[in-house]
Design a protein around this motif. Structure first.
Motif: not given
Length: 123
Positions: A63-68, A96-102, A104-111
């Motif tokens: 998740x480094x691309x979208x979350x500092x 397994x932490x869940x997310x969806x691709x943005x 660019x295909x990078x993870x956006x967390x599901x919350x």
């Protein structure tokens, strides 16, 4: 088990409702986040608190691309809590932490869109 994360992929094969119920997805709050530079793909080591019954579990997440790092602690995330632990390099990932691709295909967390009690199960 390779999954196609592409938005243009067709829906997966039909499953029974009991198969869905077998996947235990819970909400938890990230209590620790640290870099995991040794991972094959840039990742973060998370400790997630799922409340009194399940407790704290570890997860490796790309998740480094979208979350500092400093934006992660205190954030609620959804995770599958009943897969067997998985060795990711020298780190044992327990959920397994869940997310969806943005785009660019990078993870956006599901919350959830508002805070809910940790440990609640998705239905």
């Amino acid at each position: 088990m390779h999954m196609n994360h592409d938005a243009s992929a067709p829906a997966a094969d039909p499953i029974g409702f009991d198969q869905f119920l077998a996947v235990d997805i819970r909400i938890g709050t990230i209590v620790e986040a640290e870099p995991y530079p040794e991972a094959r793909k840039p990742s973060v080591k998370l400790v997630i608190d799922f409340g009194a019954v399940i407790g704290r579990r570890k997860s490796s997440a790309q998740i480094v691309a979208n979350y500092p790092l400093d934006a992660l602690v205190g954030r609620q995330v959804a995770a599958v809590v009943n897969f067997p632990p998985r060795q990711i390099g020298r780190f044992m990932s327990e959920v397994l932490t869940l997310g969806f691709p943005d785009a660019e295909g990078e993870v956006v967390l599901f919350a959830p869109d508002k805070r809910v009690p940790d440990g609640g199960r998705l239905f």
